[in-house]
Design a protein around this motif. Sequence first.
Motif, short mmCIF file in Angstrom:
data_model
loop_
_atom_site.label_atom_id
_atom_site.label_comp_id
_atom_site.label_asym_id
_atom_site.label_seq_id
_atom_site.Cartn_x
_atom_site.Cartn_y
_atom_site.Cartn_z
N ASN A 167 0.78 -1.24 -0.02
CA ASN A 167 -0.23 0.17 -0.14
C ASN A 167 0.90 1.41 -0.16
N SER A 168 1.87 1.24 0.87
CA SER A 168 2.63 2.63 1.16
C SER A 168 3.61 2.78 -0.11
N LYS A 169 3.94 1.70 -0.84
CA LYS A 169 4.75 1.92 -1.91
C LYS A 169 4.04 2.29 -3.22
N THR A 170 2.77 1.65 -3.39
CA THR A 170 2.17 2.06 -4.47
C THR A 170 1.48 3.70 -4.38
N TRP A 171 1.51 3.98 -3.12
CA TRP A 171 0.83 5.32 -2.92
C TRP A 171 2.14 6.35 -3.21
N LEU A 172 3.27 6.00 -2.66
CA LEU A 172 4.31 7.06 -2.50
C LEU A 172 4.62 7.81 -3.99
N TYR A 173 4.77 7.38 -4.93
CA TYR A 173 4.81 7.99 -6.13
C TYR A 173 3.34 8.05 -6.97
N GLY A 174 2.81 7.15 -6.82
CA GLY A 174 1.52 6.93 -7.99
C GLY A 174 0.21 7.46 -7.29
N GLY A 175 0.15 7.61 -5.83
CA GLY A 175 -0.93 8.00 -5.42
C GLY A 175 -2.40 7.12 -5.71
N ILE A 176 -2.00 5.87 -6.05
CA ILE A 176 -3.02 4.91 -6.24
C ILE A 176 -3.64 4.05 -5.11
N GLN A 177 -4.73 3.57 -5.08
CA GLN A 177 -5.36 2.78 -4.00
C GLN A 177 -5.69 1.35 -4.41
N PRO A 178 -5.51 0.52 -3.43
CA PRO A 178 -5.95 -0.93 -3.46
C PRO A 178 -7.22 -1.16 -3.49
N VAL A 179 -7.77 -2.10 -4.30
CA VAL A 179 -9.17 -2.54 -4.37
C VAL A 179 -9.21 -4.03 -4.00
N HIS A 180 -9.70 -4.17 -2.70
CA HIS A 180 -9.52 -5.56 -2.19
C HIS A 180 -10.46 -6.50 -2.93
N VAL A 181 -9.88 -7.67 -3.18
CA VAL A 181 -10.76 -8.97 -3.52
C VAL A 181 -10.73 -9.84 -2.13
N PRO A 182 -11.63 -9.54 -1.38
CA PRO A 182 -11.80 -10.16 -0.28
C PRO A 182 -11.81 -11.81 -0.29
N LEU A 183 -10.86 -12.58 0.33
CA LEU A 183 -11.01 -13.84 0.34
C LEU A 183 -11.49 -14.38 1.95
N SER A 184 -12.19 -15.58 1.84
CA SER A 184 -12.90 -15.88 3.34
C SER A 184 -12.05 -17.42 3.62
N SER A 185 -12.06 -17.55 4.78
CA SER A 185 -11.75 -19.05 5.38
C SER A 185 -12.76 -19.79 5.07
N GLU A 186 -13.88 -19.47 5.03
CA GLU A 186 -14.91 -20.70 4.95
C GLU A 186 -14.63 -21.39 3.54
N VAL A 187 -15.06 -22.73 3.68
CA VAL A 187 -14.98 -23.88 2.58
C VAL A 187 -16.35 -24.00 2.12
N THR A 188 -16.52 -23.79 0.73
CA THR A 188 -17.76 -24.35 0.37
C THR A 188 -17.65 -25.17 -0.72
N GLN A 236 -9.55 -19.05 -1.11
CA GLN A 236 -9.37 -19.50 -2.27
C GLN A 236 -9.55 -18.24 -3.13
N LEU A 237 -8.75 -18.09 -4.38
CA LEU A 237 -8.99 -16.74 -4.94
C LEU A 237 -9.88 -17.62 -6.40
N THR A 238 -10.79 -16.81 -6.85
CA THR A 238 -11.53 -17.19 -7.97
C THR A 238 -11.77 -16.02 -9.05
N VAL A 239 -11.91 -16.33 -10.26
CA VAL A 239 -12.41 -15.28 -11.25
C VAL A 239 -13.43 -14.43 -10.80
N GLU A 240 -14.46 -15.23 -10.43
CA GLU A 240 -15.60 -14.61 -9.89
C GLU A 240 -15.33 -13.60 -8.99
N LYS A 241 -14.36 -13.68 -7.98
CA LYS A 241 -14.08 -12.86 -6.92
C LYS A 241 -13.46 -11.50 -7.50
N LEU A 242 -12.72 -11.67 -8.43
CA LEU A 242 -12.02 -10.61 -9.44
C LEU A 242 -13.06 -9.77 -9.96
#
Length: 403
Positions: free
Chosen positions: A78-99, A107-113
């Motif tokens: 976060n701090s490194k990307t803000w330092l020069y670029g002033g850009i912000q993270p857009v979180h892709v939340p991952l859950s511990s729940e197994v479905t 687990q990351l999925t394209v649907e979460k992206l």
Amino acid sequence: MNYLEPHLFQYSDTQGTRSFREEIAKFLTDYARAAKALNPEHITVMNGCCAVFATLSIVLCDPGDGYLIPAPYYGGINSKTWLYGGIQPVHVPLSSEVTDEEGHPFQLTVEKLEAALQSAKKQGIRVRALILINPHNPLGDIYPAQLLKECLEFAHRYELHVIMDEIYMLSVYDDTTFTSVLSLDCLPNPERTHFMWGFSKDFGMSGIRVGVLYTRNHEIRKAVNQLAVFHSCPGPVQHVLSQFLRDRDWLDNVFFPTNKKRLKEAQNILVDGLADVGIPVLKSSGGLYVWADFRKFLKSQTFEAELELWQKLLDKKLLISPGKAFYCYEPGWFRLVFSDSVDKIYLCIQRLEQMLHSYAAEPVTNNTSSTADDLCNPEKDASGKPSNTRGKDVSQLKNILVY
């Protein structure tokens, strides 16, 4: 190795000395199992991967733009990307729940992206890039080749740049197959795919400060090289590391086998010790840490309780990073680093057991319980939307140092 030519003490190419870039290209071609030989001209050397993040952020984005990143993740980005670029993270939340759809926790999925991207658009955030850490920090997970390809295809559909942080590429300690983005035969968009790696983790040289960017995009490389003058590496350091990379016999027969063996032994000791204390961990295959579940030890399922537990651990001389420092959306997860001596790992487990036993006996002073919405949205602004602002990050996490 003990003799340095005079020219090494002069100003060198800010992109990195030609000889060093050639050795890096040959090294990564072999150890990342690259689909084809890497071109030294596509390499820029800087004083650490933090510098690579900082320069890429201003080159790829405009102030206020966003980048997708699965959370939890290494919070220092976060701090490194803000330092020069002033850009912000857009979180892709991952859950511990197994479905049924998701076979393992976080687990990351394209649907979460897709969901995170569309949410950002509704908030007026222009997303320009996707950052993937592989092996993952702090999860220790390794992206399967198929998922990696799906993420690259997703980015291609939306014309996003992909920054692949593979700084733990050679710190894989079990039989899981690691797939580097460099090894893929056909990238959906080579001009928008950027690889980074460094010496800090795989070689235990965090103080040497050398990071590597590999990109085929000429215009991006040209812009990055203009900023590299502020982040260059000393000539003698590049010279020594060139010879280091050249010694393949020692790397293949001594260093890497020994390093892998020690990492696996240390990880086993820590995981077994945590199990004895009643702390489960996420199955991991790479990196220098484990992602451990301390939720049952929280006084309440809140991030306030997590930070209270973290402070108790710190008071007992246990530097264990809380999940909030990694923007985890569930309180109670902690990252423990095991790349240390066996004696210190055993001491850690001993102190941990003593501290948790005494902490569990303390009376509960805060019975506040979080709602499900609170667990999924640890930081919100006045509108009730998840906040990714830098100000909140710094104020809430300023006392937590994560490496």
